[in-house]
Design an enzyme around this catalytic site. Structure first.
Site, mmCIF file in Angstrom:
data_model
loop_
_atom_site.group_PDB
_atom_site.id
_atom_site.type_symbol
_atom_site.label_atom_id
_atom_site.label_comp_id
_atom_site.label_asym_id
_atom_site.label_seq_id
_atom_site.Cartn_x
_atom_site.Cartn_y
_atom_site.Cartn_z
ATOM 1 N NE ARG A 48 47.277 44.050 43.817
ATOM 2 C CZ ARG A 48 46.504 44.136 42.745
ATOM 3 N NH1 ARG A 48 45.878 43.060 42.291
ATOM 4 N NH2 ARG A 48 46.323 45.295 42.132
ATOM 5 C CG HIS A 63 48.238 44.711 47.850
ATOM 6 N ND1 HIS A 63 49.505 44.429 47.371
ATOM 7 C CD2 HIS A 63 47.733 45.673 47.040
ATOM 8 C CE1 HIS A 63 49.728 45.176 46.304
ATOM 9 N NE2 HIS A 63 48.678 45.952 46.081
HETATM 10 O O1 F6P Z 1 52.102 49.243 40.938
HETATM 11 C C1 F6P Z 1 51.108 48.950 41.853
HETATM 12 C C2 F6P Z 1 49.802 49.682 41.541
HETATM 13 O O2 F6P Z 1 48.886 49.381 42.577
HETATM 14 C C3 F6P Z 1 49.196 49.349 40.159
HETATM 15 O O3 F6P Z 1 48.369 48.209 40.150
HETATM 16 C C4 F6P Z 1 48.446 50.624 39.821
HETATM 17 O O4 F6P Z 1 48.137 50.766 38.436
HETATM 18 C C5 F6P Z 1 49.435 51.647 40.284
HETATM 19 O O5 F6P Z 1 50.015 51.111 41.471
HETATM 20 C C6 F6P Z 1 48.853 52.989 40.595
HETATM 21 O O6 F6P Z 1 49.937 53.870 40.834
HETATM 22 P P1 F6P Z 1 50.329 54.997 39.738
HETATM 23 O O7 F6P Z 1 49.063 55.753 39.642
HETATM 24 O O8 F6P Z 1 51.476 55.736 40.388
HETATM 25 O O9 F6P Z 1 50.713 54.388 38.427
#
Ligand code: F6P
Ligand code: ATP
Length: 443
Positions: A285, A234
């Site tokens: 989003r 998004h």
């Molecule tokens: O930060 C954006 C996002 O889409 C969060 O909503 C999600 O928890 C995270 O990325 C996942 O990424 P990671 O697994 O690296 O924390």
């Protein structure tokens, strides 16, 4: 034997082991099917390995002409038999080491050869699933020969036309002895899937258990019509700006700009004429990001495409997570693929819930998926055969459209950047930075 649910694998696998035995004349897509099945199973963390008898044969006969495959050629017969025996021996050793699904990739075109493999497997407590690919559409066979066979190691350095002719001769040698499975009605006790003309017709015989039926269902959904899959996150969200995870916030002004630019980016990559289906998650989003795409594109929302559920950590920054749940923060860094947020999900959980998406993707043609960081990593890992332990650390930048095109042996990738600035949501191991530059290994 009773079946059990393996919580680590996340899918129900039997205690039994399965040998998928490919059957069919040359250039019928057996190796293609084998490698795609292996990729799918490995993505689901099911230990799977292909044993290609041709590779064993090449040790002894690197560039044989069609005569080598004539059954009256005693030397050729001996070498081919030895190659099959070596592949089967390695396969049995691999099963003893914990393998679950082996794929024996060879023509296995006679009843005798199939009986031999079946008996060895049964004696070793391994289930056998024969998968035959039959194809009599000359155009497809010729395209396979031109695209894949004339450039194979068997013909390295040779004129492609001469190679194609020799390959046709090779096929005719096999045609003399080939028997489609159960042609005489005396192979009915076997478990088999027969795929005719790339799924136009399929025959399923005596499928025994859950794992076999999953493999069969997956293979039934494959097609080889040209298509691509486009992936985008998004646009930048309000939570992205704050370094907060999860939530259901709206786009930031720059995220909004990306949504407005996405139709151009898609047009540049897809062209005007190709019909495209757009899948989003159910979160605001992704829906907002896809809303300016042409109206004639079909749009579908999938709950399965929602971002990894971060449970009690939803809405927090990584610093807040570390402060409130230090052990969890460390545990996630230790094994990010398997760590499950309290009341939420792990990457492994996401892969399991994405399975229907993968199945539908395999059946479909051109699809654009607008989704989230973790989900996109999992889908990307499937197509690009990324190591599961590494994929959660992959950098997937915002405001970038990724085009993936499956080819005979691998997936081609092109990235289109919208050139609209966005924060980085990538996070390195141990870090609690709000926005951090990705390291070269994460790209
Ligand atoms: O930060 C954006 C996002 O889409 C969060 O909503 C999600 O928890 C995270 O990325 C996942 O990424 P990671 O697994 O690296 O924390
Ligand atoms: P060989 O016996 O020489 O190893 P093969 O049967 O393994 O031949 P592949 O190397 O897998 O043949 O052929 C690859 C080509 O087959 C690819 O171009 C792929 O698009 C095509 N293909 C995939 N599935 C099928 C199918 N079900 N029927 C026919 N062709 C297919």
């Amino acid at each position: 034997m009773p079946s059990k649910t393996d919580n680590r694998v996340g899918v129900q696998v039997e205690d039994t082991k399965v040998c998928v035995v490919m059957v069919g004349l040359p250039a019928r897509g057996k190796s293609y099917i084998a490698q795609i099945a292996q990729r799918y199973l490995q993505w689901l963390s099911i230990p799977a390995q292909t044993f290609n008898v041709g590779n064993y044969r090449r040790n002894d006969a690197p560039q044989p002409t069609a005569d080598f495959f004539d059954t009256n050629n005693a030397e050729g017969e001996r070498k081919r038999r030895a190659a099959a025996e070596a592949a089967v021996a390695d396969m049995l050793a691999w099963f003893r080491g914990g393998g679950v699904v082996a794929i024996l990739d060879a023509t296995n075109s006679t009843k005798e050869r199939r009986r031999w493999i079946n008996d060895i497997c049964v004696t070793s407590g391994i289930e056998v699933l024969f998968v035959e690919s039959k194809c009599d559409e000359q155009e497809i066979i010729m395209a396979n020969i031109r695209d894949v066979k004339a450039t194979s190691p068997d013909y390295r350095g040779q004129d492609p036309e001469a190679a194609a002719q020799d390959f046709l001769d090779r096929i005719s040698k096999y045609e003399k002895i080939y028997k489609t499975i159960d042609e005489d009605g005396d192979e009915d006790e076997y478990t088999y899937l027969k795929i005719m003309n790339i799924g136009k017709q399929v025959i399923i015989n005596r499928i025994q258990d859950y794992l076999q039926s999953r493999i069969v269902y997956y293979l039934m959904n494959l097609h080889i019509r040209p298509r691509s899959v486009w992936l985008s996150r998004h646009g930048e969200s309000m939570y992205n700006l704050d370094g907060r995870i999860g939530g259901d916030t709206m786009l930031s002004p720059r995220g909004e700009q990306y949504a407005r630019k996405l139709p151009d980016l898609v047009r540049e990559s897809v062209g005007d004429d190709r019909p495209l289906t757009v899948w989003t998650s159910t979160l605001k989003r992704t829906i907002a990001t896809a809303r300016f795409l042409p109206l004639h594109y079909n749009q579908l929302q999938w709950k399965a495409l929602d971002e990894l559920d971060s449970g009690v950590c939803d809405g927090l920054t990584y610093q807040e997570i570390k402060d409130r749940f230090p052990d969890d923060f460390a545990a996630r860094d230790e094994d990010k693929y398997n760590y499950r947020y309290r009341g939420g999900e792990s990457y492994r959980d996401v892969v399991i819930r994405l399975e229907p998406i993968i199945m539908e993707l395999e059946r479909s043609e051109d699809i654009l998926i607008v989704t989230h960081q973790a989900v996109l990593r999992c889908i990307y890992a499937y197509f690009m055969k990324k190591d599961q332990a590494k994929s959660p650390w992959m950098n997937v930048p915002l405001h970038t459209l990724i085009k993936l095109t499956p080819r005979a042996y691998g997936t081609e990738e092109i990235r289109y950047e919208a050139n609209i600035p966005a924060v980085s949501t990538w996070r390195g191991k141990g870090s609690t930075a709000k926005h951090e530059n990705p390291t070269p290994e994460s790209l």
